[in-house]
Design an enzyme around this catalytic site. Structure first.
Site, mmCIF file in Angstrom:
data_model
loop_
_atom_site.group_PDB
_atom_site.id
_atom_site.type_symbol
_atom_site.label_atom_id
_atom_site.label_comp_id
_atom_site.label_asym_id
_atom_site.label_seq_id
_atom_site.Cartn_x
_atom_site.Cartn_y
_atom_site.Cartn_z
ATOM 1 N N LYS A 40 -9.104 -18.046 28.673
ATOM 2 C CA LYS A 40 -9.276 -19.508 28.678
ATOM 3 C C LYS A 40 -8.987 -20.073 27.284
ATOM 4 O O LYS A 40 -8.937 -19.318 26.299
ATOM 5 C CB LYS A 40 -10.702 -19.847 29.113
ATOM 6 C CG LYS A 40 -11.786 -19.314 28.185
ATOM 7 C CD LYS A 40 -13.167 -19.414 28.818
ATOM 8 C CE LYS A 40 -14.236 -18.877 27.883
ATOM 9 N NZ LYS A 40 -15.523 -18.738 28.558
ATOM 10 N N ARG A 136 -26.189 -23.744 33.473
ATOM 11 C CA ARG A 136 -24.949 -24.497 33.252
ATOM 12 C C ARG A 136 -24.390 -24.923 34.600
ATOM 13 O O ARG A 136 -24.543 -26.069 35.000
ATOM 14 C CB ARG A 136 -23.989 -23.597 32.464
ATOM 15 C CG ARG A 136 -22.772 -24.275 31.938
ATOM 16 C CD ARG A 136 -22.062 -23.455 30.873
ATOM 17 N NE ARG A 136 -21.538 -22.177 31.358
ATOM 18 C CZ ARG A 136 -20.832 -21.326 30.611
ATOM 19 N NH1 ARG A 136 -20.599 -21.612 29.340
ATOM 20 N NH2 ARG A 136 -20.377 -20.194 31.110
ATOM 21 N N HIS A 166 -23.717 -15.375 34.931
ATOM 22 C CA HIS A 166 -23.394 -15.311 33.497
ATOM 23 C C HIS A 166 -24.699 -15.248 32.707
ATOM 24 O O HIS A 166 -25.640 -15.979 33.007
ATOM 25 C CB HIS A 166 -22.598 -16.572 33.127
ATOM 26 C CG HIS A 166 -21.983 -16.542 31.765
ATOM 27 N ND1 HIS A 166 -21.103 -15.558 31.352
ATOM 28 C CD2 HIS A 166 -22.092 -17.389 30.706
ATOM 29 C CE1 HIS A 166 -20.712 -15.815 30.102
ATOM 30 N NE2 HIS A 166 -21.294 -16.909 29.697
ATOM 31 N N ARG A 222 -16.177 -9.434 32.615
ATOM 32 C CA ARG A 222 -15.340 -10.534 32.106
ATOM 33 C C ARG A 222 -15.282 -10.385 30.589
ATOM 34 O O ARG A 222 -16.228 -10.714 29.872
ATOM 35 C CB ARG A 222 -15.938 -11.883 32.521
ATOM 36 C CG ARG A 222 -16.019 -12.055 34.043
ATOM 37 C CD ARG A 222 -16.508 -13.437 34.428
ATOM 38 N NE ARG A 222 -17.771 -13.801 33.818
ATOM 39 C CZ ARG A 222 -18.973 -13.526 34.326
ATOM 40 N NH1 ARG A 222 -19.090 -12.881 35.471
ATOM 41 N NH2 ARG A 222 -20.066 -13.896 33.683
ATOM 42 N N TYR A 268 -7.869 -36.071 -3.337
ATOM 43 C CA TYR A 268 -8.567 -37.345 -3.075
ATOM 44 C C TYR A 268 -9.931 -37.375 -3.741
ATOM 45 O O TYR A 268 -10.678 -36.402 -3.689
ATOM 46 C CB TYR A 268 -8.763 -37.534 -1.572
ATOM 47 C CG TYR A 268 -7.485 -37.833 -0.828
ATOM 48 C CD1 TYR A 268 -6.789 -39.021 -1.043
ATOM 49 C CD2 TYR A 268 -6.987 -36.925 0.090
ATOM 50 C CE1 TYR A 268 -5.622 -39.299 -0.354
ATOM 51 C CE2 TYR A 268 -5.813 -37.188 0.788
ATOM 52 C CZ TYR A 268 -5.138 -38.384 0.551
ATOM 53 O OH TYR A 268 -3.976 -38.648 1.236
ATOM 54 N N CYS A 314 -6.789 -31.852 2.381
ATOM 55 C CA CYS A 314 -6.095 -33.027 2.933
ATOM 56 C C CYS A 314 -5.668 -32.744 4.377
ATOM 57 O O CYS A 314 -5.920 -31.670 4.907
ATOM 58 C CB CYS A 314 -4.872 -33.362 2.088
ATOM 59 S SG CYS A 314 -5.230 -33.517 0.325
ATOM 60 N N MET A 315 -4.991 -33.703 4.996
ATOM 61 C CA MET A 315 -4.565 -33.508 6.379
ATOM 62 C C MET A 315 -3.548 -32.373 6.500
ATOM 63 O O MET A 315 -3.578 -31.603 7.463
ATOM 64 C CB MET A 315 -3.966 -34.808 6.938
ATOM 65 C CG MET A 315 -3.714 -34.735 8.437
ATOM 66 S SD MET A 315 -2.941 -36.218 9.095
ATOM 67 C CE MET A 315 -4.275 -37.396 9.067
ATOM 68 N N ASP A 316 -2.675 -32.256 5.507
ATOM 69 C CA ASP A 316 -1.576 -31.289 5.605
ATOM 70 C C ASP A 316 -1.521 -30.293 4.467
ATOM 71 O O ASP A 316 -0.670 -29.411 4.476
ATOM 72 C CB ASP A 316 -0.230 -32.040 5.621
ATOM 73 C CG ASP A 316 -0.285 -33.276 6.477
ATOM 74 O OD1 ASP A 316 -0.499 -33.133 7.683
ATOM 75 O OD2 ASP A 316 -0.175 -34.392 5.929
#
Ligand SMILES: *Cc1c(COP(=O)(O)O)cnc(C)c1O
Length: 380
Positions: A40, A136, A166, A222, A268, A314-316
């Protein structure tokens, strides 16, 4: 590496490690117990199709995912083994599931009643989920059990092929609650057997339960997190019941290296200021890749040495304080092994105050996955 990848940041997935982990688990399991490989969330961020194919090659007999969409993706990749969807698929997904021979999970009478109104041309296989203490999804009472089994009898195209539960605490030292759940499962099973004389498959264990109590598992386990080479918890890790190899590693390269003078600052907010002359390297990864800002301060590996992330992520892009000058293009490892030093997934998880499961899932698809097998590489 594929010529279609331009960025100098990538995840390496070691498929040999997946095979190794499956084989380690198989050795512990009784001969009549088989493995459902849980892929998954795109194979816990590793790539569901690649991991599924490798797991089946290594001896897993079936696959499990959380969503119908995830199951359809595996079928599109020509994978033809049994696939179980662990989550609740809305009733409107039942026809398409039957057409692709995808097994669905159910636990509500109303769900069955709606599905019963559809006209199937192919059979629909179902597994029934019992909630024995996870709280759940799943059937909780004998009345619910009887009600759903009655509704199941109404449609000749619908087959019950499995029942499962589970565990909530299989990874914890204290197994009291685990055994309470197991008792509840056995009581449910006795009631079920009286009402339903047909043969069904049973599966109860996740990685933690299967590693610790392999002889108490049923027809299938599983197998999720430990197939990827990660321990379900520190206590399972400390018990050393199984040897695992981490399949996921995260890499980048310096795109820039510069010398700072004392008093100059980085990123920043200027939150980091050099106190002496020092070298700073920039790597092209940031929170836009799931390399989140909270990772400021953790170390990365350069030539097998630990060097800290300084200034804001930073973002990148992310900046690293270096012990000397390194050439642009120098390999940086953020998760995994480099020159006999290692940053384990667990170290990142502990730093972020979370569990290892979460880390490969949050490194998103902006970061290409490169697959390594028998010492060779290929891209997705
Ligand atoms: C995710 C999941 C698993 C796999 O658990 P691991 O701890 O990763 O082995 C097993 N069963 C269900 C129902 C799940 O949702």
């Amino acid at each position: 590496m594929s010529e279609t990848i331009y960025r100098d940041t990538w995840v390496e997935v070691d498929l040999d490690a997946i095979e190794y982990n499956i084989k380690q688990m198989k050795e512990k399991l009784p001969a009549d117990s088989n493995i459902i490989a849980v892929v998954k969330a795109d194979g816990y961020g590793h790539g569901s199709v690649q991991v599924a194919k490798k797991a089946l090659q290594a001896g897993a007999k079936a696959l499990a995912v959380a969503l119908l969409e995830e199951a359809l993706l595996l079928r599109e990749a020509s994978i033809d083994v049994p696939i179980l969807v662990l989550g609740r698929v809305p009733p409107r997904g039942a026809l398409i599931a039957s057409e692709h021979d995808i097994t669905l999970t159910f636990f509500q009478k109303e769900w069955l009643q709606e599905v019963n109104t559809y006209s199937f041309t192919k059979n629909l296989k179902l597994h029934m989920k019992w909630d024995t203490g996870m709280g759940r999804i799943g059937i909780r009472t004998e009345d619910e059990l009887k009600g759903t089994l009655n509704a199941l009898n109404e449609n000749p195209n619908i087959y019950l092929t499995g029942v499962y539960t589970h565990f909530a605490t299989a990874d914890e030292k204290d197994l009291t609650y685990f055994y309470e759940q197991k008792d509840r499962f056995n009581k449910f099973w006795n009631v079920f057997k009286e009402l339903w004389p047909h043969e069904v498959d049973i599966h109860i264990g996740n990685s933690a339960a299967s590693i610790r109590l392999p002889n108490e598992m049923k027809d299938y386990i599983r197998f999720g997190i430990s197939m990827y080479g990660l321990y379900p918890s520190n206590s399972v890790k400390e018990e050393k019941e199984i040897d695992l190899k981490q399949a996921f590693s995260l890499h980048s390269r310096f795109i820039h290296v510069k010398k700072l003078a004392p008093g100059e600052s980085v990123s920043y907010g200027g939150t980091y200021t050099a106190e002496e002359e020092e070298y700073i390297g920039t790597i092209p990864i940031g929170y836009g890749d799931g390399w989140i800002r909270k990772l400021q301060g953790i170390s990365v590996l350069v030539e097998g040495k630990r060097m800290p992330i300084i200034g804001r992520i930073c973002m990148d892009q992310t900046m690293i304080r270096l012990d000397r000058e390194y050439p642009v293009g120098t390999h940086v490892t953020l998760i995994g092994e480099q020159d006999n030093e290692v940053i384990e997934m667990d170290e990142i998880a502990n730093y972020l105050d979370t569990i290892n499961y979460e880390i490969p899932c949050i490194i998103n698809h902006r970061v290409p996955r490169i697959y390594k097998e028998h010492n060779a590489y290929r891209s997705k």
